[in-house]
Design a protein around this motif. Structure first.
Motif, PDB file in Angstrom:
ATOM      1  N   GLU A 174      -3.978   7.741  64.793  1.00  0.00           N
ATOM      2  CA  GLU A 174      -4.474   7.437  66.237  1.00  0.00           C
ATOM      3  C   GLU A 174      -3.859   6.218  66.608  1.00  0.00           C
ATOM      4  O   GLU A 174      -3.495   6.114  67.980  1.00  0.00           O
ATOM      5  CB  GLU A 174      -6.182   7.305  65.984  1.00  0.00           C
ATOM      6  CG  GLU A 174      -7.025   8.332  65.673  1.00  0.00           C
ATOM      7  CD  GLU A 174      -6.814   9.291  66.778  1.00  0.00           C
ATOM      8  OE1 GLU A 174      -6.906   9.014  67.580  1.00  0.00           O
ATOM      9  OE2 GLU A 174      -6.809  10.679  66.238  1.00  0.00           O
ATOM     10  N   THR A 175      -3.616   5.405  66.053  1.00  0.00           N
ATOM     11  CA  THR A 175      -3.150   4.091  66.136  1.00  0.00           C
ATOM     12  C   THR A 175      -1.643   4.505  66.910  1.00  0.00           C
ATOM     13  O   THR A 175      -0.718   4.118  67.748  1.00  0.00           O
ATOM     14  CB  THR A 175      -2.831   2.864  65.403  1.00  0.00           C
ATOM     15  OG1 THR A 175      -4.163   2.879  64.781  1.00  0.00           O
ATOM     16  CG2 THR A 175      -2.058   1.847  65.703  1.00  0.00           C
ATOM     17  N   MET A 176      -0.964   5.258  66.057  1.00  0.00           N
ATOM     18  CA  MET A 176       0.646   5.798  66.210  1.00  0.00           C
ATOM     19  C   MET A 176       0.596   6.601  67.632  1.00  0.00           C
ATOM     20  O   MET A 176       1.476   6.551  68.144  1.00  0.00           O
ATOM     21  CB  MET A 176       1.158   6.634  65.182  1.00  0.00           C
ATOM     22  CG  MET A 176       1.487   5.700  64.015  1.00  0.00           C
ATOM     23  SD  MET A 176       2.648   4.459  64.427  1.00  0.00           S
ATOM     24  CE  MET A 176       1.699   2.998  64.505  1.00  0.00           C
ATOM     25  N   ALA A 177      -0.584   7.117  67.973  1.00  0.00           N
ATOM     26  CA  ALA A 177      -0.680   7.755  69.331  1.00  0.00           C
ATOM     27  C   ALA A 177      -0.537   6.902  70.375  1.00  0.00           C
ATOM     28  O   ALA A 177       0.177   7.132  71.484  1.00  0.00           O
ATOM     29  CB  ALA A 177      -1.873   8.616  69.625  1.00  0.00           C
ATOM     30  N   VAL A 178      -0.534   5.418  70.040  1.00  0.00           N
ATOM     31  CA  VAL A 178      -0.342   4.374  71.067  1.00  0.00           C
ATOM     32  C   VAL A 178       0.999   3.694  70.809  1.00  0.00           C
ATOM     33  O   VAL A 178       1.848   3.268  71.510  1.00  0.00           O
ATOM     34  CB  VAL A 178      -1.603   3.393  71.282  1.00  0.00           C
ATOM     35  CG1 VAL A 178      -1.156   2.291  72.095  1.00  0.00           C
ATOM     36  CG2 VAL A 178      -2.868   4.080  71.541  1.00  0.00           C
ATOM     37  N   PHE A 179       1.195   3.208  69.726  1.00  0.00           N
ATOM     38  CA  PHE A 179       2.118   2.379  69.078  1.00  0.00           C
ATOM     39  C   PHE A 179       3.515   3.118  68.810  1.00  0.00           C
ATOM     40  O   PHE A 179       4.594   2.608  69.064  1.00  0.00           O
ATOM     41  CB  PHE A 179       1.713   1.408  68.120  1.00  0.00           C
ATOM     42  CG  PHE A 179       1.050   0.100  68.232  1.00  0.00           C
ATOM     43  CD1 PHE A 179       0.789  -0.170  69.566  1.00  0.00           C
ATOM     44  CD2 PHE A 179       0.667  -0.378  67.340  1.00  0.00           C
ATOM     45  CE1 PHE A 179      -0.036  -1.163  69.713  1.00  0.00           C
ATOM     46  CE2 PHE A 179       0.065  -1.792  67.566  1.00  0.00           C
ATOM     47  CZ  PHE A 179      -0.387  -2.123  68.762  1.00  0.00           C
ATOM     48  N   GLY A 180       3.201   4.258  68.484  1.00  0.00           N
ATOM     49  CA  GLY A 180       4.374   5.118  67.974  1.00  0.00           C
ATOM     50  C   GLY A 180       5.272   5.492  69.088  1.00  0.00           C
ATOM     51  O   GLY A 180       6.388   6.051  68.974  1.00  0.00           O
ATOM     52  N   ASN A 181       5.033   5.431  70.346  1.00  0.00           N
ATOM     53  CA  ASN A 181       5.783   5.830  71.481  1.00  0.00           C
ATOM     54  C   ASN A 181       5.902   4.741  72.571  1.00  0.00           C
ATOM     55  O   ASN A 181       4.744   4.321  73.091  1.00  0.00           O
ATOM     56  CB  ASN A 181       5.378   7.080  72.282  1.00  0.00           C
ATOM     57  CG  ASN A 181       6.000   7.649  73.357  1.00  0.00           C
ATOM     58  OD1 ASN A 181       5.906   6.865  74.395  1.00  0.00           O
ATOM     59  ND2 ASN A 181       6.939   8.643  73.059  1.00  0.00           N
ATOM     60  N   ARG A 182       7.207   4.473  72.840  1.00  0.00           N
ATOM     61  CA  ARG A 182       7.453   3.172  73.506  1.00  0.00           C
ATOM     62  C   ARG A 182       6.572   3.081  74.890  1.00  0.00           C
ATOM     63  O   ARG A 182       6.242   2.242  75.526  1.00  0.00           O
ATOM     64  CB  ARG A 182       8.875   2.808  73.667  1.00  0.00           C
ATOM     65  CG  ARG A 182       9.803   4.011  74.316  1.00  0.00           C
ATOM     66  CD  ARG A 182      11.134   3.755  74.251  1.00  0.00           C
ATOM     67  NE  ARG A 182      11.709   2.450  74.332  1.00  0.00           N
ATOM     68  CZ  ARG A 182      12.662   2.331  75.329  1.00  0.00           C
ATOM     69  NH1 ARG A 182      12.827   3.053  76.251  1.00  0.00           N
ATOM     70  NH2 ARG A 182      13.159   0.800  75.510  1.00  0.00           N
ATOM     71  N   TRP A 183       6.787   4.430  75.639  1.00  0.00           N
ATOM     72  CA  TRP A 183       6.195   4.667  77.031  1.00  0.00           C
ATOM     73  C   TRP A 183       4.768   4.638  76.878  1.00  0.00           C
ATOM     74  O   TRP A 183       3.738   3.960  77.702  1.00  0.00           O
ATOM     75  CB  TRP A 183       6.634   5.880  77.336  1.00  0.00           C
ATOM     76  CG  TRP A 183       8.066   5.677  77.902  1.00  0.00           C
ATOM     77  CD1 TRP A 183       9.190   6.583  77.597  1.00  0.00           C
ATOM     78  CD2 TRP A 183       8.579   4.914  78.968  1.00  0.00           C
ATOM     79  NE1 TRP A 183      10.120   6.006  78.361  1.00  0.00           N
ATOM     80  CE2 TRP A 183       9.903   5.262  79.123  1.00  0.00           C
ATOM     81  CE3 TRP A 183       7.970   3.928  79.909  1.00  0.00           C
ATOM     82  CZ2 TRP A 183      10.638   4.596  80.214  1.00  0.00           C
ATOM     83  CZ3 TRP A 183       8.761   3.096  80.697  1.00  0.00           C
ATOM     84  CH2 TRP A 183      10.179   3.561  80.821  1.00  0.00           C
ATOM     85  N   SER A 184       3.878   5.036  75.627  1.00  0.00           N
ATOM     86  CA  SER A 184       2.640   5.205  75.412  1.00  0.00           C
ATOM     87  C   SER A 184       2.112   3.583  75.260  1.00  0.00           C
ATOM     88  O   SER A 184       0.872   3.319  76.205  1.00  0.00           O
ATOM     89  CB  SER A 184       2.032   5.773  74.385  1.00  0.00           C
ATOM     90  OG  SER A 184       2.205   7.078  74.325  1.00  0.00           O
ATOM     91  N   SER A 185       2.868   2.764  74.591  1.00  0.00           N
ATOM     92  CA  SER A 185       2.455   1.405  74.629  1.00  0.00           C
ATOM     93  C   SER A 185       2.536   0.655  76.123  1.00  0.00           C
ATOM     94  O   SER A 185       1.474   0.030  76.193  1.00  0.00           O
ATOM     95  CB  SER A 185       3.556   0.429  73.777  1.00  0.00           C
ATOM     96  OG  SER A 185       3.674   1.250  72.403  1.00  0.00           O
ATOM     97  N   VAL A 186       3.252   0.945  76.958  1.00  0.00           N
ATOM     98  CA  VAL A 186       3.281   0.606  78.190  1.00  0.00           C
ATOM     99  C   VAL A 186       2.160   0.970  79.106  1.00  0.00           C
ATOM    100  O   VAL A 186       1.582   0.143  79.761  1.00  0.00           O
ATOM    101  CB  VAL A 186       4.843   0.666  78.754  1.00  0.00           C
ATOM    102  CG1 VAL A 186       4.666   0.163  80.162  1.00  0.00           C
ATOM    103  CG2 VAL A 186       5.745  -0.162  78.132  1.00  0.00           C
ATOM    104  N   VAL A 187       2.032   2.273  79.052  1.00  0.00           N
ATOM    105  CA  VAL A 187       0.953   2.636  79.698  1.00  0.00           C
ATOM    106  C   VAL A 187      -0.379   2.076  79.435  1.00  0.00           C
ATOM    107  O   VAL A 187      -1.250   2.020  80.184  1.00  0.00           O
ATOM    108  CB  VAL A 187       0.989   4.318  79.762  1.00  0.00           C
ATOM    109  CG1 VAL A 187      -0.170   4.937  80.441  1.00  0.00           C
ATOM    110  CG2 VAL A 187       2.172   5.173  80.158  1.00  0.00           C
TER     111      VAL A 187
END
Length: 302
Positions: A174-187
């Motif tokens: 679940e964390t990687m759904a956010v941190f694992g993609n550079r654009w997800s982190s920014v969104v």
């Protein structure tokens, strides 16, 4: 606040670049539990020798590990947590707590944690050391600092997996759904800062429309965001309870990044809790005392 003109990667970019790789998170967790040698990391994790060597080198280059030679022929080294690496324990603890609360059936494999000072299993609670009050999303103001701005905060890609290999740790899905993609982190960061509409994301982040649509779709499917009909022509993307509960992970990661990858031009982000600067601390929810890494015992599941 307008972002600065300089587009060089800032502390947030570097910090998220390091922690946005699940193998790196797993290696840090193993190191906090006592692993120092190549063989010890391999025993604890289902990682290939090549991937392990790459991650150890990257974490050493980024200053989270200190490489110490203990044998010359052949050369053997230990990887010791540096002060920068040791300072990641609140982030890892918050990820563990969020995953076990909001993750899928794989969270049953996560170890239990016990606070040795009170002897109880616990949940970490984010508080402000300046006033001893809980840190709640609505009472925290985060604005860009001198080194801030969306373009400068886009996570670096050097330590992030570009494609999923055959052997993956699958411990923080679940964390990687956010941190694992550079654009997800920014969104996700934009949502925490109050952006709600598609056009706002597109304008502020200068993100390609197809990438933005795909990232929003994934975050909605993961239950991190929800689409709300605001009564206007534009739908709103809002944090769900699951998404809002990720705030301690985000806050601690950004604070850690600003501290340990400090930009000469100033902080990337300025934090206020009520009428004073935020000083983050994790407390034990059972005994209300400050947690320390040394006072947390990992309890294997039987």
């Amino acid at each position: 606040m307008k972002p600065p003109v300089d587009d060089a990667p800032n502390a947030i970019s570097r910090g998220l670049g390091v922690l946005g790789d699940e193998w790196s998170l797993q290696l840090l967790r193993a190191a906090h539990q006592g692993a120092t040698r190549f063989s010890q990391f391999q025993q604890r994790l289902p990682i290939s020798a090549a991937s392990l060597a790459t991650r150890l080198s990257l974490l050493s280059d980024e200053g989270l590990f200190t490489r110490q030679i203990y044998q010359e022929h052949p050369i053997r080294a230990e990887y010791i947590l540096s002060p920068r690496g040791r300072a990641t324990w609140p982030i890892l603890l918050s990820i563990w707590d969020w995953e076990r609360t909001w993750g899928d059936e794989r969270t049953a494999e996560l170890p239990l944690m016990r606070h040795s000072e009170c002897g109880h299993e616990f949940a970490p609670r984010l508080v402000c050391a300046g006033c001893d009050e809980p840190v709640e999303l609505g009472r925290v103001l985060a604005v860009w600092g001198p080194a801030g701005g969306w373009s400068r905060s886009l996570p670096e890609t050097g330590t992030r997996r570009r494609s999923r290999p055959s052997r993956t740790p699958e411990q923080f899905p679940e964390t990687m759904a956010v941190f694992g993609n550079r654009w997800s982190s920014v969104v996700v960061g934009a949502v925490f800062q109050g952006l709600r509409h598609y056009a706002e994301f597109e304008s502020a982040l200068t993100i390609p429309s197809n990438v933005l649509s795909e990232r929003l779709r994934v975050l909605v499917e993961r239950g991190f965001l929800e689409v709300v009909d605001s009564g206007s022509a534009r739908a709103e993307y809002r944090l769900t309870a699951k998404g809002a509960a990720f705030f301690p992970v985000i806050a601690l990661t950004l604070l850690w990044s600003d501290q340990w990858f400090a930009d000469p031009g100033g902080a990337a982000m300025s934090w206020q809790h009520g009428d004073h600067p935020l000083v983050a601390r994790l407390d034990c929810d059972h005994c209300d005392t400050a947690l320390t890494a040394a006072a947390i015992d990992v309890v294997p599941r039987t």
